[in-house]
Design a protein around this motif. Structure first.
Motif, PDB file in Angstrom:
ATOM      1  N   GLY A  53       0.810  -1.217   0.000  1.00 18.72           N
ATOM      2  CA  GLY A  53       0.000   0.000   0.000  1.00 18.72           C
ATOM      3  C   GLY A  53       0.839   1.262   0.000  1.00 18.72           C
ATOM      4  N   MET A  54       1.935   1.262   0.757  1.00 18.08           N
ATOM      5  CA  MET A  54       2.793   2.446   0.810  1.00 18.08           C
ATOM      6  C   MET A  54       3.480   2.694  -0.532  1.00 18.08           C
ATOM      7  N   SER A  55       3.895   1.636  -1.203  1.00 21.10           N
ATOM      8  CA  SER A  55       4.544   1.799  -2.514  1.00 21.10           C
ATOM      9  C   SER A  55       3.554   2.271  -3.570  1.00 21.10           C
ATOM     10  N   PHE A  56       2.326   1.778  -3.491  1.00 18.56           N
ATOM     11  CA  PHE A  56       1.268   2.231  -4.402  1.00 18.56           C
ATOM     12  C   PHE A  56       1.040   3.735  -4.240  1.00 18.56           C
ATOM     13  N   LEU A  57       1.001   4.183  -3.003  1.00 18.00           N
ATOM     14  CA  LEU A  57       0.827   5.617  -2.725  1.00 18.00           C
ATOM     15  C   LEU A  57       2.003   6.434  -3.264  1.00 18.00           C
ATOM     16  N   VAL A  58       3.219   5.998  -2.968  1.00 12.65           N
ATOM     17  CA  VAL A  58       4.407   6.752  -3.381  1.00 12.65           C
ATOM     18  C   VAL A  58       4.473   6.887  -4.899  1.00 12.65           C
ATOM     19  N   TYR A  59       4.202   5.799  -5.611  1.00 16.54           N
ATOM     20  CA  TYR A  59       4.299   5.855  -7.067  1.00 16.54           C
ATOM     21  C   TYR A  59       3.295   6.835  -7.659  1.00 16.54           C
ATOM     22  N   LEU A  60       2.053   6.710  -7.260  1.00 20.78           N
ATOM     23  CA  LEU A  60       1.030   7.566  -7.854  1.00 20.78           C
ATOM     24  C   LEU A  60       1.206   9.033  -7.470  1.00 20.78           C
ATOM     25  N   GLY A 229       4.193  -1.605  -9.409  1.00 20.80           N
ATOM     26  CA  GLY A 229       3.548  -2.133 -10.605  1.00 20.80           C
ATOM     27  C   GLY A 229       2.071  -1.798 -10.662  1.00 20.80           C
ATOM     28  N   ALA A 230       1.397  -1.945  -9.517  1.00 29.25           N
ATOM     29  CA  ALA A 230      -0.028  -1.599  -9.472  1.00 29.25           C
ATOM     30  C   ALA A 230      -0.233  -0.110  -9.721  1.00 29.25           C
ATOM     31  N   GLY A 231       0.667   0.713  -9.179  1.00 28.72           N
ATOM     32  CA  GLY A 231       0.582   2.149  -9.423  1.00 28.72           C
ATOM     33  C   GLY A 231       0.806   2.497 -10.880  1.00 28.72           C
ATOM     34  N   ALA A 232       1.743   1.797 -11.519  1.00 33.44           N
ATOM     35  CA  ALA A 232       2.009   2.053 -12.934  1.00 33.44           C
ATOM     36  C   ALA A 232       0.810   1.685 -13.804  1.00 33.44           C
ATOM     37  N   VAL A 233       0.165   0.561 -13.494  1.00 35.04           N
ATOM     38  CA  VAL A 233      -1.019   0.160 -14.255  1.00 35.04           C
ATOM     39  C   VAL A 233      -2.143   1.182 -14.053  1.00 35.04           C
ATOM     40  N   TRP A 234      -2.353   1.614 -12.813  1.00 39.47           N
ATOM     41  CA  TRP A 234      -3.392   2.618 -12.554  1.00 39.47           C
ATOM     42  C   TRP A 234      -3.082   3.919 -13.287  1.00 39.47           C
ATOM     43  N   ASN A 235      -1.807   4.267 -13.339  1.00 41.60           N
ATOM     44  CA  ASN A 235      -1.408   5.526 -13.964  1.00 41.60           C
ATOM     45  C   ASN A 235      -1.722   5.548 -15.461  1.00 41.60           C
ATOM     46  N   ILE A 236      -1.745   4.376 -16.089  1.00 40.79           N
ATOM     47  CA  ILE A 236      -2.081   4.305 -17.513  1.00 40.79           C
ATOM     48  C   ILE A 236      -3.498   4.828 -17.760  1.00 40.79           C
ATOM     49  N   PHE A 237      -4.387   4.528 -16.840  1.00 39.81           N
ATOM     50  CA  PHE A 237      -5.798   4.912 -16.979  1.00 39.81           C
ATOM     51  C   PHE A 237      -6.159   6.080 -16.057  1.00 39.81           C
ATOM     52  N   LEU A 238      -5.153   6.815 -15.606  1.00 43.69           N
ATOM     53  CA  LEU A 238      -5.360   7.860 -14.603  1.00 43.69           C
ATOM     54  C   LEU A 238      -6.381   8.902 -15.050  1.00 43.69           C
ATOM     55  N   ARG A 239      -6.241   9.396 -16.258  1.00 46.14           N
ATOM     56  CA  ARG A 239      -7.133  10.459 -16.727  1.00 46.14           C
ATOM     57  C   ARG A 239      -8.575   9.954 -16.876  1.00 46.14           C
ATOM     58  N   ASP A 240      -8.734   8.707 -17.285  1.00 49.59           N
ATOM     59  CA  ASP A 240     -10.081   8.148 -17.432  1.00 49.59           C
ATOM     60  C   ASP A 240     -10.724   7.879 -16.071  1.00 49.59           C
ATOM     61  N   LEU A 241      -9.919   7.457 -15.106  1.00 50.42           N
ATOM     62  CA  LEU A 241     -10.453   7.111 -13.790  1.00 50.42           C
ATOM     63  C   LEU A 241     -10.760   8.343 -12.951  1.00 50.42           C
ATOM     64  N   GLY A 242      -9.941   9.383 -13.080  1.00 50.59           N
ATOM     65  CA  GLY A 242     -10.218  10.631 -12.385  1.00 50.59           C
ATOM     66  C   GLY A 242      -9.481  10.786 -11.060  1.00 50.59           C
ATOM     67  N   ILE A 243      -9.481  12.010 -10.555  1.00 49.33           N
ATOM     68  CA  ILE A 243      -8.764  12.359  -9.325  1.00 49.33           C
ATOM     69  C   ILE A 243      -9.374  11.660  -8.110  1.00 49.33           C
ATOM     70  N   TRP A 244     -10.685  11.789  -7.952  1.00 44.93           N
ATOM     71  CA  TRP A 244     -11.334  11.258  -6.756  1.00 44.93           C
ATOM     72  C   TRP A 244     -11.235   9.738  -6.691  1.00 44.93           C
ATOM     73  N   ALA A 245     -11.404   9.059  -7.803  1.00 40.54           N
ATOM     74  CA  ALA A 245     -11.274   7.602  -7.820  1.00 40.54           C
ATOM     75  C   ALA A 245      -9.846   7.179  -7.486  1.00 40.54           C
ATOM     76  N   THR A 246      -8.867   7.960  -7.955  1.00 44.59           N
ATOM     77  CA  THR A 246      -7.471   7.638  -7.683  1.00 44.59           C
ATOM     78  C   THR A 246      -7.162   7.740  -6.197  1.00 44.59           C
ATOM     79  N   TYR A 247      -7.588   8.821  -5.571  1.00 46.30           N
ATOM     80  CA  TYR A 247      -7.312   8.972  -4.140  1.00 46.30           C
ATOM     81  C   TYR A 247      -8.132   7.991  -3.300  1.00 46.30           C
TER      82      TYR A 247
END
Length: 264
Positions: A53-60, A229-247
Motif C-alpha cells: 500500500g505504501m509503494s502504491f501511494l508513493v508511485y502515484l 507495478g499496481a501504481g504504474a497500471v493505474w497511472n495508464i488509466f489515470l485520466r479516465d479514472l479521475g482524481i477522486w477515484a485515484t485517491y
C-alpha cells in the motif's frame, strides 16, 4: 593442591559449562528471544503487506496524480518550480522527522505494543488527508490535443488562412490559493508517510528472527515492486479514472494493507 582448591576449580568449571550452554541456547535464563522467536514465514508475509500500500501511494503521488494536479493549479510555465518546491519540502523535513519518530516509537509503552498504535492512528489521518489533496485540485489540466482539435475555431477566412494561437488552459496564471492549500496538505501527508514508514520498519526489525532476515528482506522487495507495478497500471488509466477515484483507491489499499500488518 588442598581440598579447598580442588573444590574451587570444580565450581569454576561448572560455571564455564553453564555459560557455554547459555550462549548456545538462546532460550536459557535471561537470554530468551523476544517476539521475533515466534514469527513464522506466514506472519512475515502479513507484516510485509503494508509495503504494498505504501509503494502504491508513493508511485502515484510522485509520478502520476500530484504532477498532474500541480500542472492544473499553476500552469505549464510554472510547473517545474512549484512541483520541485512541493517535493523538496517534504523530503527535507522528513530527514529530521524520521529519527525522532524512531526514537519515540522505541520508548512508547502501551497495551497494544510500541508500533501498532502509531501505525493505526497515522494511517487513519493519512487516508483522511488524501481526500484533501483531491479537493484542492479535483480536475486534470486540459490536454494539448483537445485544444488543438479546436484550433480551426480561431481561424479567419481570408486569402490565406491565418490562425491565432490556441490558448491552452494549463498556461493560465497560477492559482496560488489552491496551490497553497495543496502544498500544506501534501506536506502533512508526506510527514505522515515518513512516520508510518519508520514505525513499520521498526516493527519489521522487532518481529523478524535472525534465520528469516533474508526471507523478510525479499518479501519487502517483492511488495515494493508489486505496489509500484499496481501504481504504474493505474497511472495508464489515470485520466479516465479521475482524481477522486485515484485517491479513493490509494486510501483503501493503504488502509487495508497497513491494518493487516498492524494486527498480524
Amino acid at each position: 593442591m588442598d581440598k579447598y582448591s580442588v573444590e574451587r576449580c570444580r565450581n569454576v568449571g561448572d560455571e564455564d559449562d553453564s555459560t557455554s550452554d547459555n550462549d548456545e541456547n538462546p532460550f536459557v535464563g535471561s537470554r530468551k528471544l523476544g517476539p521475533a522467536s515466534e514469527t513464522t514465514k506466514r506472519k512475515l508475509v502479513l507484516l510485509s503487506i503494508a509495503m504494498f500500500g505504501m509503494s502504491f501511494l508513493v508511485y502515484l503521488l510522485s509520478v502520476g496524480v500530484a504532477p498532474a494536479q500541480v500542472l492544473a493549479l499553476v500552469g505549464d510555465k510554472h510547473k517545474g518550480l512549484y512541483l520541485g518546491l512541493l517535493m523538496a519540502s517534504g523530503a527535507v523535513f522528513t530527514v529530521f522527522l524520521s529519527p525522532l519518530v524512531g526514537m519515540g516509537s522505541d520508548r512508547l509503552q502501551s497495551a497494544f505494543g510500541k508500533r501498532t498504535p502509531i501505525m493505526v492512528v497515522v494511517v487513519i489521518l493519512q487516508c483522511i488527508l488524501l481526500f484533501g489533496l483531491a479537493w484542492a485540485a479535483p480536475d486534470f489540466p486540459a490536454t494539448r490535443s483537445s485544444n488543438a482539435t479546436n484550433a480551426t475555431d480561431h481561424c479567419v477566412e481570408v486569402k490565406k488562412p491565418i490562425c491565432t494561437k490556441p490558448k491552452h488552459e494549463h498556461t493560465s496564471e497560477p492559482n496560488m490559493l489552491r496551490y497553497g492549500i495543496y502544498f500544506l496538505v501534501y506536506f502533512i501527508v508526506s510527514s505522515l508517510y515518513a512516520t508510518l514508514s519508520v514505525v513499520w520498519n521498526g516493527l519489521i526489525a522487532d518481529m523478524t528472527p535472525q534465520h528469516l532476515r533474508g526471507f523478510g528482506s525479499g518479501l519487502n522487495g517483492l511488495m515494493t515492486l508489486l505496489g509500484y507495478g499496481a501504481g504504474a497500471v493505474w497511472n495508464i488509466f489515470l485520466r479516465d479514472l479521475g482524481i477522486w477515484a485515484t485517491y479513493t483507491a490509494i486510501s483503501v489499499l493503504l488502509f487495508a494493507s497497513v491494518m493487516i500488518s498492524a494486527v498480524a
